[in-house]
Each structure stands twice: as C-alpha cells, then as structure tokens.
Design a protein around this motif. Structure first.
Motif, PDB file in Angstrom:
ATOM      1  N   GLY A  30       3.268   3.638   5.667  1.00 64.69           N
ATOM      2  CA  GLY A  30       2.653   4.823   5.015  1.00 64.69           C
ATOM      3  C   GLY A  30       1.521   5.252   5.853  1.00 64.69           C
ATOM      4  O   GLY A  30       0.742   4.375   6.483  1.00 64.69           O
ATOM      5  N   PRO A  31       1.163   6.509   5.825  1.00 64.19           N
ATOM      6  CA  PRO A  31      -0.016   7.165   6.749  1.00 64.19           C
ATOM      7  C   PRO A  31      -1.341   6.577   6.303  1.00 64.19           C
ATOM      8  O   PRO A  31      -1.747   6.803   5.171  1.00 64.19           O
ATOM      9  N   PHE A  32      -1.968   5.597   7.194  1.00 58.84           N
ATOM     10  CA  PHE A  32      -3.382   5.060   6.975  1.00 58.84           C
ATOM     11  C   PHE A  32      -3.087   4.524   5.532  1.00 58.84           C
ATOM     12  O   PHE A  32      -4.224   3.834   5.071  1.00 58.84           O
ATOM     13  N   GLY A  33      -2.082   4.018   5.002  1.00 60.30           N
ATOM     14  CA  GLY A  33      -1.674   3.254   3.860  1.00 60.30           C
ATOM     15  C   GLY A  33      -2.118   4.029   2.679  1.00 60.30           C
ATOM     16  O   GLY A  33      -2.192   3.372   1.375  1.00 60.30           O
ATOM     17  N   MET A  34      -2.426   5.204   2.551  1.00 56.47           N
ATOM     18  CA  MET A  34      -3.016   5.822   1.593  1.00 56.47           C
ATOM     19  C   MET A  34      -1.762   6.490   0.537  1.00 56.47           C
ATOM     20  O   MET A  34      -1.926   6.775  -0.442  1.00 56.47           O
ATOM     21  N   ALA A  35      -0.896   6.952   1.195  1.00 56.98           N
ATOM     22  CA  ALA A  35       0.424   7.315   0.596  1.00 56.98           C
ATOM     23  C   ALA A  35       1.276   6.729  -0.255  1.00 56.98           C
ATOM     24  O   ALA A  35       1.800   7.091  -1.297  1.00 56.98           O
ATOM     25  N   ASN A  36       1.497   5.360   0.069  1.00 61.01           N
ATOM     26  CA  ASN A  36       2.342   4.371  -0.814  1.00 61.01           C
ATOM     27  C   ASN A  36       1.810   3.915  -2.027  1.00 61.01           C
ATOM     28  O   ASN A  36       2.410   3.106  -2.732  1.00 61.01           O
ATOM     29  N   LYS A  37       0.539   4.071  -2.391  1.00 67.27           N
ATOM     30  CA  LYS A  37      -0.084   3.796  -3.484  1.00 67.27           C
ATOM     31  C   LYS A  37       0.003   2.050  -3.633  1.00 67.27           C
ATOM     32  O   LYS A  37      -0.101   1.593  -4.796  1.00 67.27           O
ATOM     33  N   LYS A  38       0.180   1.363  -2.543  1.00 66.70           N
ATOM     34  CA  LYS A  38       0.254  -0.346  -2.690  1.00 66.70           C
ATOM     35  C   LYS A  38      -1.313  -0.665  -2.867  1.00 66.70           C
ATOM     36  O   LYS A  38      -1.156  -1.792  -3.700  1.00 66.70           O
ATOM     37  N   PHE A  39      -1.913  -0.233  -2.314  1.00 66.51           N
ATOM     38  CA  PHE A  39      -3.377  -0.574  -2.422  1.00 66.51           C
ATOM     39  C   PHE A  39      -3.822  -0.485  -4.039  1.00 66.51           C
ATOM     40  O   PHE A  39      -4.340  -1.405  -4.894  1.00 66.51           O
ATOM     41  N   GLU A  40      -3.547   0.571  -4.767  1.00 66.38           N
ATOM     42  CA  GLU A  40      -4.131   0.763  -5.962  1.00 66.38           C
ATOM     43  C   GLU A  40      -3.137  -0.108  -7.025  1.00 66.38           C
ATOM     44  O   GLU A  40      -3.786  -0.601  -7.830  1.00 66.38           O
ATOM     45  N   GLU A  41      -1.901  -0.461  -6.711  1.00 66.21           N
ATOM     46  CA  GLU A  41      -1.163  -1.557  -7.411  1.00 66.21           C
ATOM     47  C   GLU A  41      -1.835  -2.962  -7.234  1.00 66.21           C
ATOM     48  O   GLU A  41      -2.068  -3.504  -8.272  1.00 66.21           O
ATOM     49  N   SER A  42      -2.314  -3.292  -6.187  1.00 66.64           N
ATOM     50  CA  SER A  42      -2.870  -4.465  -5.813  1.00 66.64           C
ATOM     51  C   SER A  42      -4.261  -4.431  -6.080  1.00 66.64           C
ATOM     52  O   SER A  42      -4.752  -5.583  -6.866  1.00 66.64           O
ATOM     53  N   LEU A  43      -5.310  -3.452  -6.429  1.00 67.42           N
ATOM     54  CA  LEU A  43      -6.352  -3.469  -7.233  1.00 67.42           C
ATOM     55  C   LEU A  43      -6.200  -3.969  -8.456  1.00 67.42           C
ATOM     56  O   LEU A  43      -7.042  -4.643  -9.187  1.00 67.42           O
ATOM     57  N   VAL A  44      -5.151  -3.467  -9.187  1.00 72.89           N
ATOM     58  CA  VAL A  44      -4.954  -3.682 -10.701  1.00 72.89           C
ATOM     59  C   VAL A  44      -4.327  -5.061 -11.119  1.00 72.89           C
ATOM     60  O   VAL A  44      -4.726  -5.598 -12.050  1.00 72.89           O
ATOM     61  N   LYS A  45      -3.426  -5.401 -10.158  1.00 75.50           N
ATOM     62  CA  LYS A  45      -2.542  -6.733 -10.481  1.00 75.50           C
ATOM     63  C   LYS A  45      -3.450  -7.794  -9.792  1.00 75.50           C
ATOM     64  O   LYS A  45      -3.114  -8.869 -10.155  1.00 75.50           O
ATOM     65  N   ASP A  46      -3.884  -7.463  -8.601  1.00 76.27           N
ATOM     66  CA  ASP A  46      -4.464  -8.853  -8.015  1.00 76.27           C
ATOM     67  C   ASP A  46      -6.204  -8.847  -7.971  1.00 76.27           C
ATOM     68  O   ASP A  46      -6.542  -9.755  -8.424  1.00 76.27           O
ATOM     69  N   VAL A  47      -6.803  -7.731  -7.806  1.00 74.04           N
ATOM     70  CA  VAL A  47      -8.329  -7.946  -7.485  1.00 74.04           C
ATOM     71  C   VAL A  47      -8.856  -7.930  -8.855  1.00 74.04           C
ATOM     72  O   VAL A  47      -9.590  -9.025  -8.987  1.00 74.04           O
ATOM     73  N   VAL A  48      -8.656  -7.135  -9.798  1.00 74.74           N
ATOM     74  CA  VAL A  48      -9.184  -7.195 -10.925  1.00 74.74           C
ATOM     75  C   VAL A  48      -8.992  -8.482 -11.748  1.00 74.74           C
ATOM     76  O   VAL A  48      -9.911  -9.173 -12.249  1.00 74.74           O
ATOM     77  N   PRO A  49      -7.980  -9.167 -11.796  1.00 77.33           N
ATOM     78  CA  PRO A  49      -7.492 -10.459 -12.188  1.00 77.33           C
ATOM     79  C   PRO A  49      -8.428 -11.399 -11.622  1.00 77.33           C
ATOM     80  O   PRO A  49      -8.892 -12.453 -12.460  1.00 77.33           O
ATOM     81  N   TYR A  50      -8.419 -11.279 -10.346  1.00 72.79           N
ATOM     82  CA  TYR A  50      -8.981 -12.565  -9.570  1.00 72.79           C
ATOM     83  C   TYR A  50     -10.585 -12.370 -10.010  1.00 72.79           C
ATOM     84  O   TYR A  50     -11.153 -13.650 -10.330  1.00 72.79           O
TER      85      TYR A  50
END
Length: 394
Positions: A242-262
């Motif tokens: 993904g260009p700059f990792g922006m378009a694939n929305k993987k970070f957004e998914e990780s924020l919700v599933k990984d970061v907030v619970p941690y």
C-alpha cells in the motif's frame, strides 16, 4: 657574500612566516572569542542567520515561516561570513535549514536539532504568548515511556510512546485516553520531538486548562515496527503493501484491535467512548476519519487535522469520501461529544477539507471548524493540539 645573502633571505622568510602564523593565531583567537552566532534573536523578534563559508558560491535559507518550497538568499561579506536577517517573526517554535551550493545543510552554529522523519532540521523559539505552552515550566511533569507491544493484526512487535500525566505513578486514579496520530513520513517519535506534545500537556494540565489524561502516540506506518535504527528487521512475509501504508487501512484495524486493548489492560485507563479521544494530522487525519467511520461508537472526542475527503490525490490514493454516506449517518447517530476539523488556509490539502465539510453538511452532521493561517506545518498542528486538548473529557 653569497652565504650572507642567503642568511638574510632565510631570516626574511622566517619573519614573514612568523607574522603569518601570528596573524592566523590572532584570527583563530578572535574566532574563539567571537564565534559565529546563529540564529541571533533580536529584541524586536527579527532573526539573523549566519554561515561562515568563504568558499561557497550560494547559500539559501528555508524556514517554516516562509511557506513550503520557498527560500531566501544569504549575502556574503568580505570575511567569508554569509548573513541574512528576517522577520519580525511571530512567537513560535520555528524549524529551518540552509542549502549550500544546492546541498541541504543544518546550522552548524545551532545545537538545537530535531528529527523530522528521515531528515533533521535546526530550530529556535521566539518566546511570547503564541509559544508559551511549548516552553517547559517549573512544576510536576508527566512521563513518556517507549512501549513495545504485540500486534497480531500486523504480525509485528511494534513500539508506541505513552505519556502518563503528572502524578500518575503515585496515584491510584484511572484516566481517560487520547490517541494522537502523526502524519506521512513521521513515526511514533513525531509528536514528542516536533509536536512537543508532552510539554504542551504538562503545561495545560498543571494550569488546570486540561484534564489529566493518558496520551498514546503510535507509529502509524503499518509496515514499520518502530522509528529508524531502533526498529528490528522485518521477517519475510511481514511486508504490508500500500502507498505509504495509508490506503490499506491495516493501521486503523490494528489501532482498534491491538493498541486500544493493550492500553486499557496495561494502564489505569478508563473505558468507554466517553473516555476515548482520537486525533491525527495529515495521514493521521486520514486514519482518524477511517477509524471513526468504521467504529462510530468507539470515540467521543475526534479531531481531524489538515485532512479531508481527497478526490484527486497527489499520492495516487483512493477517494476516501466515496461511499461514506452510511458511515457518516452511523457516526451522526453515535453522536460524538466533540468533532473538530482543523486546517491552514495555505495547506495543500485545503480542498480536501472543503470536500469533507460539504459532505458532512449534506448529512446534517455537526462539527466545529478551526481555520488558521499558514500551511501544512507543525506550527499549525501544535496550535491545534493546544486548542483541542482543553476540551477533552469535560
């Protein structure tokens, strides 16, 4: 006679050499006593920059106050000292650099340097009302921890910075959490290094202008584990497309599933949407839009900085406003307590913000719009943070 003449010539040579060495030592001593001062901030907030480069042909100054892509030439003096005076400048934390015969250069006379993604910049502060929150003051200080956590969503061990407010260590209280995202080219270090977020939060909290809160500053690049040389090498199969990792929305998914619970399991963090805030600049604004539209009941305080609905992206990214009608209506129904949109009038993404506002208006979605002068710079994003943090969790 010939030998006598040679001795006289040798003596003359030694005298000239001695005079030359003496003059050189005098010049060196004078330089040590009077080193190049740059930048020199004058009482009227004008600033003089100097570079000693007797063999250079052209030197230019590029500063954040000038606007993107602009620069001004320095003037060379008889001694090889180049100089320029600019301003007066507004109170702010200003970054700048030189180009010496076309080559990027820091200010060798200024020890203050910050890392901006893959480049370093020299900086200085003009003191005054506009920069008061950026200056450390006496009083209690929060703590910033560099935290490694597992991200099953991305298949990586990643790093984030976590700010805990003054008094957290000796308290048993629980705190709301503010998730703060950086822009493209940045990493988890950006908001502490360039945004001086810990100092801003310390000053706001200690003065009673903001509630004590935990602030989480993540790495928004889904293909990175951490910033720079501190990042472990990725294993085969861990590359995220993904260009700059922006378009694939993987970070957004990780924020919700990984970061907030941690964060909510490792810190004394209050849960529930009323205790969560999310904001980001530029790329982080894109991620803020995606996260809140896809998870409308997760955050009660939202601020999109310098980003909107991009229709004709200079980066080849998709139209992030297309098909968002139902998501806007869902977020409207969730009724976030605070929704801000902020942008500078000269920002190259200004049109995207207009698109976002027009679309939200069509859906009757209520928001607050904050427009400032200037463009796509940290001088604006620090201001937005200073304005947004005081309205959180109240």
């Amino acid at each position: 006679m010939k030998k006598h003449l040679l001795n006289r010539r040798a003596l003359g040579f030694l005298l000239v050499l001695g005079l030359t060495v003496s003059l050189a030592n005098t010049a060196l001593a004078q330089f040590r006593r009077n080193p190049v001062v740059s930048p020199e901030i004058h009482a009227d907030n004008k600033v003089t920059f100097r570079v000693y480069a007797p063999n250079a042909n052209e030197i230019k100054l590029a500063g954040e106050w000038m606007g993107q892509g602009k620069s001004e030439p320095l003037v060379k003096g008889d001694t090889g000292l180049w100089a320029i005076t600019v301003g007066p400048l507004e109170p702010e934390l200003w970054g700048y650099n030189f180009t010496v015969d076309g080559a990027y250069a820091l200010d060798a006379s200024n020890a203050l340097v910050k890392r901006d993604g893959v480049r370093n910049i020299s900086f200085f502060m003009i003191k005054g009302k506009g920069s008061d929150l950026y200056e450390p003051k006496h009083g209690a200080k929060g703590m910033v921890s560099k935290v490694w956590y597992e991200s099953p969503t991305l298949g990586l061990t990643r790093r984030m910075y976590v700010y805990t407010p003054p008094g957290y260590e000796n308290s048993k209280d629980s705190y709301p959490v503010f998730y703060l995202l950086h822009g493209g080219g940045g990493d988890e270090d950006a908001w502490t290094e360039l945004g001086v977020a810990p100092t801003i939060l310390d000053n706001l909290i200690n003065s009673g202008q903001a509630k004590p809160m935990i602030v989480v500053m993540t790495n928004g690049n889904p293909d990175q584990t951490a910033a720079g040389i501190e990042a472990p090498a990725k294993l085969p199969g861990q590359e995220i497309p993904g260009p700059f990792g922006m378009a694939n929305k993987k970070f957004e998914e990780s924020l919700v599933k990984d970061v907030v619970p941690y964060v909510e399991s490792h810190y004394r963090a209050k849960k529930g949407k009323e205790n969560r805030a999310l904001s980001g600049l530029s790329m982080g604004g894109w991620q803020t839009l995606n996260t809140t539209f896809d998870n409308p009941t997760m955050f009660d305080y939202i601020c999109v900085m310098s980003m909107g609905f991009v229709k004709d992206s200079p980066f080849g990214l998709p139209n992030n406003g297309e098909g968002r009608g139902k998501d806007i209506d869902a977020l409207k129904k969730a009724n976030p307590k605070v929704y801000w949109i902020t942008c500078g009038k000269d920002d190259f993404l200004y049109d995207s913000v207009v698109n976002l506002r027009n679309t939200l208006d069509e859906h009757g979605f209520k928001y607050k719009y904050v427009e400032s002068t200037g463009g796509h710079t940290w001088a604006n994003w620090r201001i937005y943070l200073s304005q947004f943090a005081p309205v959180l969790f109240k």
